[in-house]
Design a protein around this motif. Structure first.
Motif, PDB file in Angstrom:
ATOM      1  N   LEU A  72     -11.507  -1.898   2.498  1.00 23.75           N
ATOM      2  CA  LEU A  72     -10.681  -1.052   3.360  1.00 23.75           C
ATOM      3  C   LEU A  72      -9.586  -0.365   2.555  1.00 23.75           C
ATOM      4  O   LEU A  72      -9.291   0.822   2.770  1.00 23.75           O
ATOM      5  CB  LEU A  72     -10.067  -1.890   4.483  1.00 23.75           C
ATOM      6  CG  LEU A  72     -11.038  -2.451   5.530  1.00 23.75           C
ATOM      7  CD1 LEU A  72     -10.313  -3.429   6.453  1.00 23.75           C
ATOM      8  CD2 LEU A  72     -11.672  -1.326   6.336  1.00 23.75           C
ATOM      9  N   ARG A  73      -8.977  -1.096   1.628  1.00 25.47           N
ATOM     10  CA  ARG A  73      -7.915  -0.514   0.797  1.00 25.47           C
ATOM     11  C   ARG A  73      -8.454   0.630  -0.064  1.00 25.47           C
ATOM     12  O   ARG A  73      -7.763   1.634  -0.274  1.00 25.47           O
ATOM     13  CB  ARG A  73      -7.278  -1.594  -0.079  1.00 25.47           C
ATOM     14  CG  ARG A  73      -6.337  -2.527   0.673  1.00 25.47           C
ATOM     15  CD  ARG A  73      -5.786  -3.630  -0.241  1.00 25.47           C
ATOM     16  NE  ARG A  73      -4.867  -4.501   0.468  1.00 25.47           N
ATOM     17  CZ  ARG A  73      -3.536  -4.388   0.442  1.00 25.47           C
ATOM     18  NH1 ARG A  73      -2.962  -3.442  -0.273  1.00 25.47           N
ATOM     19  NH2 ARG A  73      -2.777  -5.225   1.125  1.00 25.47           N
ATOM     20  N   LYS A  74      -9.664   0.482  -0.565  1.00 24.72           N
ATOM     21  CA  LYS A  74     -10.256   1.529  -1.397  1.00 24.72           C
ATOM     22  C   LYS A  74     -10.685   2.731  -0.563  1.00 24.72           C
ATOM     23  O   LYS A  74     -10.734   3.859  -1.069  1.00 24.72           O
ATOM     24  CB  LYS A  74     -11.459   0.967  -2.145  1.00 24.72           C
ATOM     25  CG  LYS A  74     -11.095  -0.082  -3.195  1.00 24.72           C
ATOM     26  CD  LYS A  74     -12.344  -0.704  -3.803  1.00 24.72           C
ATOM     27  CE  LYS A  74     -11.981  -1.803  -4.798  1.00 24.72           C
ATOM     28  NZ  LYS A  74     -13.199  -2.482  -5.341  1.00 24.72           N
ATOM     29  N   ALA A  75     -10.972   2.511   0.711  1.00 27.55           N
ATOM     30  CA  ALA A  75     -11.543   3.575   1.541  1.00 27.55           C
ATOM     31  C   ALA A  75     -10.499   4.526   2.105  1.00 27.55           C
ATOM     32  O   ALA A  75     -10.814   5.703   2.366  1.00 27.55           O
ATOM     33  CB  ALA A  75     -12.351   2.958   2.682  1.00 27.55           C
ATOM     34  N   ALA A  76      -9.266   4.056   2.344  1.00 31.97           N
ATOM     35  CA  ALA A  76      -8.287   4.904   3.034  1.00 31.97           C
ATOM     36  C   ALA A  76      -6.876   4.472   2.673  1.00 31.97           C
ATOM     37  O   ALA A  76      -6.627   3.287   2.409  1.00 31.97           O
ATOM     38  CB  ALA A  76      -8.494   4.819   4.551  1.00 31.97           C
ATOM     39  N   PRO A  77      -5.919   5.418   2.678  1.00 38.03           N
ATOM     40  CA  PRO A  77      -4.533   5.069   2.354  1.00 38.03           C
ATOM     41  C   PRO A  77      -3.816   4.317   3.468  1.00 38.03           C
ATOM     42  O   PRO A  77      -2.801   3.667   3.214  1.00 38.03           O
ATOM     43  CB  PRO A  77      -3.880   6.422   2.101  1.00 38.03           C
ATOM     44  CG  PRO A  77      -4.686   7.397   2.902  1.00 38.03           C
ATOM     45  CD  PRO A  77      -6.093   6.876   2.854  1.00 38.03           C
ATOM     46  N   LEU A  78      -4.332   4.435   4.694  1.00 37.04           N
ATOM     47  CA  LEU A  78      -3.710   3.743   5.824  1.00 37.04           C
ATOM     48  C   LEU A  78      -4.519   2.506   6.185  1.00 37.04           C
ATOM     49  O   LEU A  78      -5.759   2.536   6.200  1.00 37.04           O
ATOM     50  CB  LEU A  78      -3.618   4.659   7.047  1.00 37.04           C
ATOM     51  CG  LEU A  78      -2.675   5.857   6.946  1.00 37.04           C
ATOM     52  CD1 LEU A  78      -2.748   6.680   8.230  1.00 37.04           C
ATOM     53  CD2 LEU A  78      -1.249   5.417   6.684  1.00 37.04           C
ATOM     54  N   SER A  79      -3.814   1.439   6.514  1.00 38.54           N
ATOM     55  CA  SER A  79      -4.475   0.242   7.014  1.00 38.54           C
ATOM     56  C   SER A  79      -4.847   0.449   8.480  1.00 38.54           C
ATOM     57  O   SER A  79      -4.365   1.401   9.117  1.00 38.54           O
ATOM     58  CB  SER A  79      -3.547  -0.963   6.876  1.00 38.54           C
ATOM     59  OG  SER A  79      -2.604  -0.993   7.944  1.00 38.54           O
ATOM     60  N   PRO A  80      -5.661  -0.428   9.074  1.00 39.29           N
ATOM     61  CA  PRO A  80      -5.968  -0.321  10.504  1.00 39.29           C
ATOM     62  C   PRO A  80      -4.879  -0.920  11.403  1.00 39.29           C
ATOM     63  O   PRO A  80      -5.086  -1.022  12.617  1.00 39.29           O
ATOM     64  CB  PRO A  80      -7.268  -1.130  10.652  1.00 39.29           C
ATOM     65  CG  PRO A  80      -7.752  -1.396   9.275  1.00 39.29           C
ATOM     66  CD  PRO A  80      -6.546  -1.403   8.403  1.00 39.29           C
ATOM     67  N   VAL A  81      -3.752  -1.298  10.845  1.00 40.05           N
ATOM     68  CA  VAL A  81      -2.699  -1.982  11.605  1.00 40.05           C
ATOM     69  C   VAL A  81      -1.665  -0.967  12.087  1.00 40.05           C
ATOM     70  O   VAL A  81      -1.173  -0.142  11.317  1.00 40.05           O
ATOM     71  CB  VAL A  81      -2.027  -3.067  10.750  1.00 40.05           C
ATOM     72  CG1 VAL A  81      -0.888  -3.737  11.527  1.00 40.05           C
ATOM     73  CG2 VAL A  81      -3.047  -4.105  10.298  1.00 40.05           C
TER      74      VAL A  81
END
Length: 276
Positions: A187-196
């Protein structure tokens, strides 16, 4: 109401108590030359102007705060001392108005850094939709999520996260960080924003929903988490979330002398948000 009659104004209520245990008289205390109450009222006034057809009132249980409100040119309503929350004080102030408002914003009297556009945005969400309640949330990038996790090691009940549906409805709020993240490295590699998403404790209510809240018993999970908004979700009532940008100024409440000092330091570092 007949269509040729104007709608009664919506209402922004600023609950302001004198008797804080950790910081007595805090609405009257100065922050960078202006009282805490004056700063919050200024936010409310700008938001009311942005929203249109909206009034501002201070709700208090202390004559000293009422006198100060009148000195800065805002209506003050004396509410019962036994109001046990800002929401109940906001409801009492709304019921004291000459015209019953359709919407009520509870803008806590110790939150001077809320952008007026956020307050006006809650009014717009409620006017345009069908939800009982509206509240703002903001996405956490990975650095902010790491900081929240570290903060919760020392203060586990500080900071609330929100699960939200694709249409913006709140699914749940919790003092633990939700959702749990499986395969976080990917998830960290996929996008700059977390899902939180983190919750900002500011609420807009339909008047009917606010009255219901005051009469309804505390919910089971509301009591366990210490989050009053869960009373609505446990009863099947809808809460709309308003996505906002992550705050630049400190946006938690002013509760201690250390908070006052931090607020002044934040203003010195980031600039004074008090409207000119």
């Amino acid at each position: 109401m007949p269509p040729d009659l104007p709608m009664p104004p919506d209402l922004i209520v600023v609950p302001a108590r004198y008797g804080s245990t950790r910081l007595p008289g805090k609405p009257l205390l100065p922050i960078a030359g202006r009282s805490l109450l004056e700063r919050v009222v200024a936010v409310a006034r700008v938001a009311a102007a942005q929203a249109g057809n909206c009034a501002v009132v201070v709700a208090t249980d202390d004559a000293r705060i009422a006198d100060h409100a009148q000195a800065i040119g805002v209506q003050a309503v004396m509410t019962p001392e036994n109001c046990n929350s800002g929401s109940s004080r906001a409801c009492a102030a709304a019921l004291a108005q000459a015209e019953r408002p359709g919407l009520v914003i509870n803008l806590q009297g110790d939150a001077p850094f809320v952008p007026p556009a956020v307050v006006a945005g809650l009014i717009a969400v409620l006017r345009e939709g069908q939800a009982d309640v509206a509240t703002p949330v903001y996405p956490l990038d990975w650095a902010r999520l790491d900081a929240l996790r570290a903060h919760k090691q020392a203060a586990p009940f500080s900071g609330t996260t929100c699960l939200r549906a694709e249409d913006g409805r709140a699914l749940w709020f919790s003092k633990v960080i939700v959702p749990a993240l499986r395969d976080e490295d990917a998830l960290r590699k996929a996008a700059p924003l977390s899902p939180v998403w983190q919750h900002l404790g500011l609420y807009g209510y339909r008047m009917e929903a606010l009255e219901w809240f005051g009469a309804a018993p505390m919910g089971r999970y509301e009591a366990l988490e210490g989050l009053e908004q869960l009373r609505f979700l446990e009863a099947g009532r809808a809460i709309a979330t308003l996505p906002i940008d992550p705050p630049s100024h400190a946006m938690s409440g002013i509760d201690t002398p250390a908070d006052l000092a931090l607020a002044e330091a934040t203003i010195a570092r980031l600039g004074d948000p008090f409207p000119a």
